[in-house]
Scaffold this motif. Sequence first.
Motif, PDB file in Angstrom:
ATOM      1  N   ASN A 292       0.820  -1.214   0.000  1.00 20.85           N
ATOM      2  CA  ASN A 292       0.000   0.000   0.000  1.00 20.85           C
ATOM      3  C   ASN A 292       0.853   1.263   0.000  1.00 20.85           C
ATOM      4  O   ASN A 292       0.520   2.248  -0.666  1.00 20.85           O
ATOM      5  CB  ASN A 292      -0.947   0.002   1.202  1.00 20.85           C
ATOM      6  CG  ASN A 292      -2.066  -0.995   1.041  1.00 20.85           C
ATOM      7  OD1 ASN A 292      -2.363  -1.452  -0.051  1.00 20.85           O
ATOM      8  ND2 ASN A 292      -2.695  -1.340   2.150  1.00 20.85           N
ATOM      9  N   ARG A 293       1.951   1.236   0.754  1.00 20.33           N
ATOM     10  CA  ARG A 293       2.833   2.403   0.749  1.00 20.33           C
ATOM     11  C   ARG A 293       3.480   2.571  -0.619  1.00 20.33           C
ATOM     12  O   ARG A 293       3.644   3.702  -1.106  1.00 20.33           O
ATOM     13  CB  ARG A 293       3.898   2.282   1.839  1.00 20.33           C
ATOM     14  CG  ARG A 293       4.701   3.563   2.014  1.00 20.33           C
ATOM     15  CD  ARG A 293       5.612   3.506   3.198  1.00 20.33           C
ATOM     16  NE  ARG A 293       6.762   2.663   2.939  1.00 20.33           N
ATOM     17  CZ  ARG A 293       7.789   2.523   3.758  1.00 20.33           C
ATOM     18  NH1 ARG A 293       7.799   3.159   4.914  1.00 20.33           N
ATOM     19  NH2 ARG A 293       8.806   1.735   3.467  1.00 20.33           N
ATOM     20  N   GLY A 294       3.824   1.471  -1.264  1.00 18.43           N
ATOM     21  CA  GLY A 294       4.362   1.541  -2.626  1.00 18.43           C
ATOM     22  C   GLY A 294       3.355   2.161  -3.587  1.00 18.43           C
ATOM     23  O   GLY A 294       3.720   2.960  -4.457  1.00 18.43           O
ATOM     24  N   ASN A 295       2.086   1.812  -3.440  1.00 23.33           N
ATOM     25  CA  ASN A 295       1.051   2.409  -4.286  1.00 23.33           C
ATOM     26  C   ASN A 295       0.963   3.919  -4.061  1.00 23.33           C
ATOM     27  O   ASN A 295       0.832   4.694  -5.019  1.00 23.33           O
ATOM     28  CB  ASN A 295      -0.311   1.772  -3.994  1.00 23.33           C
ATOM     29  CG  ASN A 295      -0.396   0.354  -4.484  1.00 23.33           C
ATOM     30  OD1 ASN A 295       0.388  -0.095  -5.311  1.00 23.33           O
ATOM     31  ND2 ASN A 295      -1.364  -0.386  -3.962  1.00 23.33           N
ATOM     32  N   ALA A 296       1.023   4.338  -2.791  1.00 23.28           N
ATOM     33  CA  ALA A 296       0.945   5.765  -2.491  1.00 23.28           C
ATOM     34  C   ALA A 296       2.168   6.514  -3.032  1.00 23.28           C
ATOM     35  O   ALA A 296       2.040   7.611  -3.584  1.00 23.28           O
ATOM     36  CB  ALA A 296       0.816   5.982  -0.981  1.00 23.28           C
ATOM     37  N   LEU A 297       3.339   5.905  -2.881  1.00 21.88           N
ATOM     38  CA  LEU A 297       4.555   6.554  -3.398  1.00 21.88           C
ATOM     39  C   LEU A 297       4.530   6.626  -4.918  1.00 21.88           C
ATOM     40  O   LEU A 297       4.964   7.628  -5.505  1.00 21.88           O
ATOM     41  CB  LEU A 297       5.797   5.804  -2.909  1.00 21.88           C
ATOM     42  CG  LEU A 297       6.086   5.908  -1.407  1.00 21.88           C
ATOM     43  CD1 LEU A 297       7.228   4.974  -1.021  1.00 21.88           C
ATOM     44  CD2 LEU A 297       6.406   7.338  -1.031  1.00 21.88           C
TER      45      LEU A 297
ATOM     46  N   ALA B 118       8.750   3.586  -4.515  1.00 22.76           N
ATOM     47  CA  ALA B 118       7.702   2.608  -4.805  1.00 22.76           C
ATOM     48  C   ALA B 118       8.311   1.259  -5.159  1.00 22.76           C
ATOM     49  O   ALA B 118       7.849   0.210  -4.677  1.00 22.76           O
ATOM     50  CB  ALA B 118       6.819   3.111  -5.939  1.00 22.76           C
ATOM     51  N   ILE B 119       9.363   1.269  -5.968  1.00 27.03           N
ATOM     52  CA  ILE B 119      10.009   0.004  -6.345  1.00 27.03           C
ATOM     53  C   ILE B 119      10.623  -0.665  -5.125  1.00 27.03           C
ATOM     54  O   ILE B 119      10.526  -1.887  -4.952  1.00 27.03           O
ATOM     55  CB  ILE B 119      11.053   0.248  -7.461  1.00 27.03           C
ATOM     56  CG1 ILE B 119      10.348   0.585  -8.770  1.00 27.03           C
ATOM     57  CG2 ILE B 119      11.946  -0.975  -7.644  1.00 27.03           C
ATOM     58  CD1 ILE B 119      11.263   1.002  -9.884  1.00 27.03           C
ATOM     59  N   ALA B 120      11.229   0.129  -4.243  1.00 28.21           N
ATOM     60  CA  ALA B 120      11.813  -0.440  -3.022  1.00 28.21           C
ATOM     61  C   ALA B 120      10.727  -1.081  -2.153  1.00 28.21           C
ATOM     62  O   ALA B 120      10.929  -2.160  -1.582  1.00 28.21           O
ATOM     63  CB  ALA B 120      12.551   0.649  -2.241  1.00 28.21           C
ATOM     64  N   ASP B 121       9.570  -0.431  -2.042  1.00 29.62           N
ATOM     65  CA  ASP B 121       8.488  -1.010  -1.236  1.00 29.62           C
ATOM     66  C   ASP B 121       7.906  -2.258  -1.896  1.00 29.62           C
ATOM     67  O   ASP B 121       7.572  -3.229  -1.211  1.00 29.62           O
ATOM     68  CB  ASP B 121       7.391   0.026  -0.988  1.00 29.62           C
ATOM     69  CG  ASP B 121       7.745   0.975   0.138  1.00 29.62           C
ATOM     70  OD1 ASP B 121       8.734   0.720   0.854  1.00 29.62           O
ATOM     71  OD2 ASP B 121       7.027   1.976   0.310  1.00 29.62           O
ATOM     72  N   TYR B 122       7.761  -2.251  -3.213  1.00 27.65           N
ATOM     73  CA  TYR B 122       7.264  -3.457  -3.885  1.00 27.65           C
ATOM     74  C   TYR B 122       8.260  -4.611  -3.728  1.00 27.65           C
ATOM     75  O   TYR B 122       7.855  -5.763  -3.546  1.00 27.65           O
ATOM     76  CB  TYR B 122       6.998  -3.191  -5.367  1.00 27.65           C
ATOM     77  CG  TYR B 122       5.829  -2.268  -5.620  1.00 27.65           C
ATOM     78  CD1 TYR B 122       4.640  -2.395  -4.905  1.00 27.65           C
ATOM     79  CD2 TYR B 122       5.902  -1.266  -6.573  1.00 27.65           C
ATOM     80  CE1 TYR B 122       3.569  -1.550  -5.143  1.00 27.65           C
ATOM     81  CE2 TYR B 122       4.838  -0.429  -6.822  1.00 27.65           C
ATOM     82  CZ  TYR B 122       3.667  -0.575  -6.105  1.00 27.65           C
ATOM     83  OH  TYR B 122       2.606   0.262  -6.346  1.00 27.65           O
TER      84      TYR B 122
ATOM     85  N   ASN C 191       2.166  -3.969 -10.231  1.00 27.83           N
ATOM     86  CA  ASN C 191       2.389  -2.549  -9.957  1.00 27.83           C
ATOM     87  C   ASN C 191       3.858  -2.159 -10.100  1.00 27.83           C
ATOM     88  O   ASN C 191       4.166  -1.060 -10.562  1.00 27.83           O
ATOM     89  CB  ASN C 191       1.879  -2.203  -8.559  1.00 27.83           C
ATOM     90  CG  ASN C 191       0.363  -2.253  -8.487  1.00 27.83           C
ATOM     91  OD1 ASN C 191      -0.301  -2.603  -9.454  1.00 27.83           O
ATOM     92  ND2 ASN C 191      -0.174  -1.915  -7.338  1.00 27.83           N
ATOM     93  N   ARG C 192       4.751  -3.069  -9.711  1.00 25.88           N
ATOM     94  CA  ARG C 192       6.173  -2.778  -9.907  1.00 25.88           C
ATOM     95  C   ARG C 192       6.483  -2.702 -11.403  1.00 25.88           C
ATOM     96  O   ARG C 192       7.252  -1.843 -11.850  1.00 25.88           O
ATOM     97  CB  ARG C 192       7.037  -3.843  -9.227  1.00 25.88           C
ATOM     98  CG  ARG C 192       8.526  -3.496  -9.245  1.00 25.88           C
ATOM     99  CD  ARG C 192       9.332  -4.451  -8.437  1.00 25.88           C
ATOM    100  NE  ARG C 192       9.386  -5.756  -9.076  1.00 25.88           N
ATOM    101  CZ  ARG C 192      10.097  -6.786  -8.636  1.00 25.88           C
ATOM    102  NH1 ARG C 192      10.819  -6.668  -7.539  1.00 25.88           N
ATOM    103  NH2 ARG C 192      10.106  -7.940  -9.261  1.00 25.88           N
TER     104      ARG C 192
END
Length: 168
Positions: free
Chosen positions: A112-117, A126-130, A146-147
Amino acid sequence: MRCVVLCSLALLMAAGSADAQDRMRRGDDPAPTVNAAKPTVTKQRHRAVGKPSVAPTPSVATPGTPPPAAASKRDSADCLQEADAERQISGCTRIIDDAKQADRVRAIAYYNRGNALAGKGDHDGAIADYDAALKLAPANARAYNNRGTVHRDRGDSERALADFTEAV
């Protein structure tokens, strides 16, 4: 209706039932019963008079590191909502930083944080969170998708195609 009441009253009186007549006078209310009051017995609690109270010792954190914060229900709600990206990022970050959270919950928070970023244009974050979400939940096809979308937006079509293929 008047006849019904009078007729039933006449029938009851004619039957000669004292109990029935008595009930009619009282309005069919049962007679109250009086119970003898039981004496109440109070138990006394014994206190330890001679024992000194000991205050709990506070946990000592290492210098330079903040104490771990437990994620609240509000953080979970903030992480799951999509209307405010800043609230979503801060809520997901508190869930990720909470060591007591299960890996499955932390994987969702990373996703979810990756989506927000990604929505804010922070492609590297975003890539780091994914990536972190996929380490915790390698079968998450939505994270691969999403990535791949973020890689495509950055112009890296080879990585995007690899992620889309993995998502399928």
